[in-house]
Design a protein around this motif. Structure first.
Motif, PDB file in Angstrom:
ATOM      1  N   SER A  21       4.943   0.909  -1.613  1.00  0.00           N
ATOM      2  CA  SER A  21       3.496   1.063  -1.809  1.00  0.00           C
ATOM      3  C   SER A  21       3.169   2.263  -2.698  1.00  0.00           C
ATOM      4  CB  SER A  21       2.805   1.240  -0.445  1.00  0.00           C
ATOM      5  OG  SER A  21       3.138   0.186   0.432  1.00  0.00           O
ATOM      6  N   ARG A  23       1.093   4.673  -5.435  1.00  0.00           N
ATOM      7  CA  ARG A  23      -0.314   5.000  -5.691  1.00  0.00           C
ATOM      8  C   ARG A  23      -0.590   5.142  -7.184  1.00  0.00           C
ATOM      9  NH1 ARG A  23       1.015   7.707  -0.999  1.00  0.00           N
ATOM     10  NH2 ARG A  23      -0.334   7.221   0.785  1.00  0.00           N
ATOM     11  N   ALA A 133      -5.859   0.838   5.192  1.00  0.00           N
ATOM     12  CA  ALA A 133      -6.777   0.782   6.340  1.00  0.00           C
ATOM     13  C   ALA A 133      -8.003   1.647   6.047  1.00  0.00           C
ATOM     14  CB  ALA A 133      -6.070   1.290   7.584  1.00  0.00           C
TER      15      ALA A 133
HETATM   16  C1  LIG Z   1      -2.404  -2.079   7.269  1.00  0.00           C
HETATM   17  C2  LIG Z   1      -1.979  -0.940   6.387  1.00  0.00           C
HETATM   18  C3  LIG Z   1      -2.857   0.114   6.169  1.00  0.00           C
HETATM   19  C4  LIG Z   1      -2.521   1.156   5.294  1.00  0.00           C
HETATM   20  N1  LIG Z   1      -3.460   2.113   4.991  1.00  0.00           N
HETATM   21  C5  LIG Z   1      -3.211   2.987   4.014  1.00  0.00           C
HETATM   22  C6  LIG Z   1      -4.260   3.817   3.527  1.00  0.00           C
HETATM   23  O1  LIG Z   1      -5.423   3.754   3.953  1.00  0.00           O
HETATM   24  N2  LIG Z   1      -3.947   4.701   2.532  1.00  0.00           N
HETATM   25  C7  LIG Z   1      -2.690   4.788   1.990  1.00  0.00           C
HETATM   26  O2  LIG Z   1      -2.484   5.583   1.082  1.00  0.00           O
HETATM   27  N3  LIG Z   1      -1.684   3.972   2.424  1.00  0.00           N
HETATM   28  C8  LIG Z   1      -1.919   3.076   3.400  1.00  0.00           C
HETATM   29  N4  LIG Z   1      -0.930   2.199   3.811  1.00  0.00           N
HETATM   30  C9  LIG Z   1       0.412   2.274   3.217  1.00  0.00           C
HETATM   31  C10 LIG Z   1       1.431   2.789   4.232  1.00  0.00           C
HETATM   32  O3  LIG Z   1       1.279   4.171   4.387  1.00  0.00           O
HETATM   33  C11 LIG Z   1       2.850   2.399   3.752  1.00  0.00           C
HETATM   34  O4  LIG Z   1       2.978   1.004   3.751  1.00  0.00           O
HETATM   35  C12 LIG Z   1       3.919   3.020   4.656  1.00  0.00           C
HETATM   36  O5  LIG Z   1       3.929   4.416   4.531  1.00  0.00           O
HETATM   37  C13 LIG Z   1       5.311   2.502   4.319  1.00  0.00           C
HETATM   38  O6  LIG Z   1       5.595   2.717   2.967  1.00  0.00           O
HETATM   39  P1  LIG Z   1       6.074   1.546   1.995  1.00  0.00           P
HETATM   40  O7  LIG Z   1       5.006   0.483   2.000  1.00  0.00           O
HETATM   41  O8  LIG Z   1       6.187   2.202   0.633  1.00  0.00           O
HETATM   42  O9  LIG Z   1       7.373   1.040   2.510  1.00  0.00           O
HETATM   43  C14 LIG Z   1      -1.235   1.162   4.673  1.00  0.00           C
HETATM   44  C15 LIG Z   1      -0.343   0.108   4.924  1.00  0.00           C
HETATM   45  C16 LIG Z   1      -0.699  -0.937   5.757  1.00  0.00           C
HETATM   46  C17 LIG Z   1       0.266  -2.083   5.961  1.00  0.00           C
END
Ligand SMILES: Cc1cc2nc3c(=O)[nH]c(=O)nc-3n(C[C@H](O)[C@H](O)[C@H](O)COP(=O)(O)O)c2cc1C
Length: 201
Positions: A21, A23, A133
């Motif tokens: 994920s 940014r 979220a």
């Molecule tokens: C339902 C959900 C809500 C999340 N909300 C946020 C958010 O509001 N802001 C953000 O920067 N990342 C958000 N994330 C990303 C998570 O922090 C991230 O998926 C997690 O740290 C694992 O990292 P990866 O996806 O790179 O493996 C969210 C992920 C999910 C699945």
């Protein structure tokens, strides 16, 4: 471009290893055909009684007003980086079964499954997805006239990955930080709650 493949304990498919994920988004728009593939992947997710309780509001930068409308629902800390993504989405769950109007306990679960399909399809197409979220449920409900019985679940930024240099210092550090996970031993149980399964011990 930062790559952060999973440091997996056991072999997993490359698509799952590579998804993460970010940014940092590039300004490059997402091709319409690819966007349709992402939504098609979501469409074919499994769901309780095949109710398919998901909906997606999709806003692309091609329609500036619509993009701003969805961006305006995000909390500031997310809008800071998500404003650079070319596509924003909002997933919504239908809370009751269509078949009998009873509460669907698995509505959020199934919307999450659809989101995972979408994210993995994105990875396969060279795109990145960041779910959030951090958005105002009340604002989303009001902006899109989401009726009772439906619940906004998550905002989703989609696009091509960008260079971390464009991010503020604090976010750049997060972008470069390693991805971590709890070990299998901590959540695979057998016999009773909390007892690690011999399968993973
Ligand atoms: C339902 C959900 C809500 C999340 N909300 C946020 C958010 O509001 N802001 C953000 O920067 N990342 C958000 N994330 C990303 C998570 O922090 C991230 O998926 C997690 O740290 C694992 O990292 P990866 O996806 O790179 O493996 C969210 C992920 C999910 C699945």
């Amino acid at each position: 471009m930062i790559e952060k493949p999973a440091e997996n304990q056991y072999p997993i498919d490359d698509l799952i290893r590579k998804r993460w994920s970010p940014r940092a988004f590039s300004a490059q728009p997402v091709e319409g055909a690819k966007l349709l593939s992402l939504l098609e992947a979501a469409r074919w997710a499994a769901s309780c009684f095949n109710e398919q309780p998901w909906s997606f509001i999709v806003a692309t930068k091609e329609s500036a007003d619509e993009f701003e409308r969805l961006l305006g629902c995000l909390v500031e800390s997310n809008a800071l980086w998500a404003q650079h993504a070319p596509v924003l989405m909002l997933s919504i769950a239908r809370l009751n079964f269509e078949r009998n109007a009873k509460p669907n306990r698995h509505a959020f679960h199934d919307v999450g499954q659809a989101a995972t399909s979408l994210a993995l399809q994105a990875t396969a197409l060279g795109l990145v997805v960041h779910q959030m979220a951090g958005f105002s449920v009340a604002k989303a409900r009001e902006q899109y006239a989401i009726p009772e019985g439906y619940e906004p679940v998550a905002a989703i930024a989609v696009g091509y990955q960008g260079e971390p240099e464009g991010l503020p210092e604090e976010l750049r550090k997060k972008e470069e930080a390693p991805r971590t996970r709890r070990p299998l031993e901590s959540f695979v149980f057998n016999g009773r709650w909390g007892q690690t399964s011999p399968l993973v011990r």
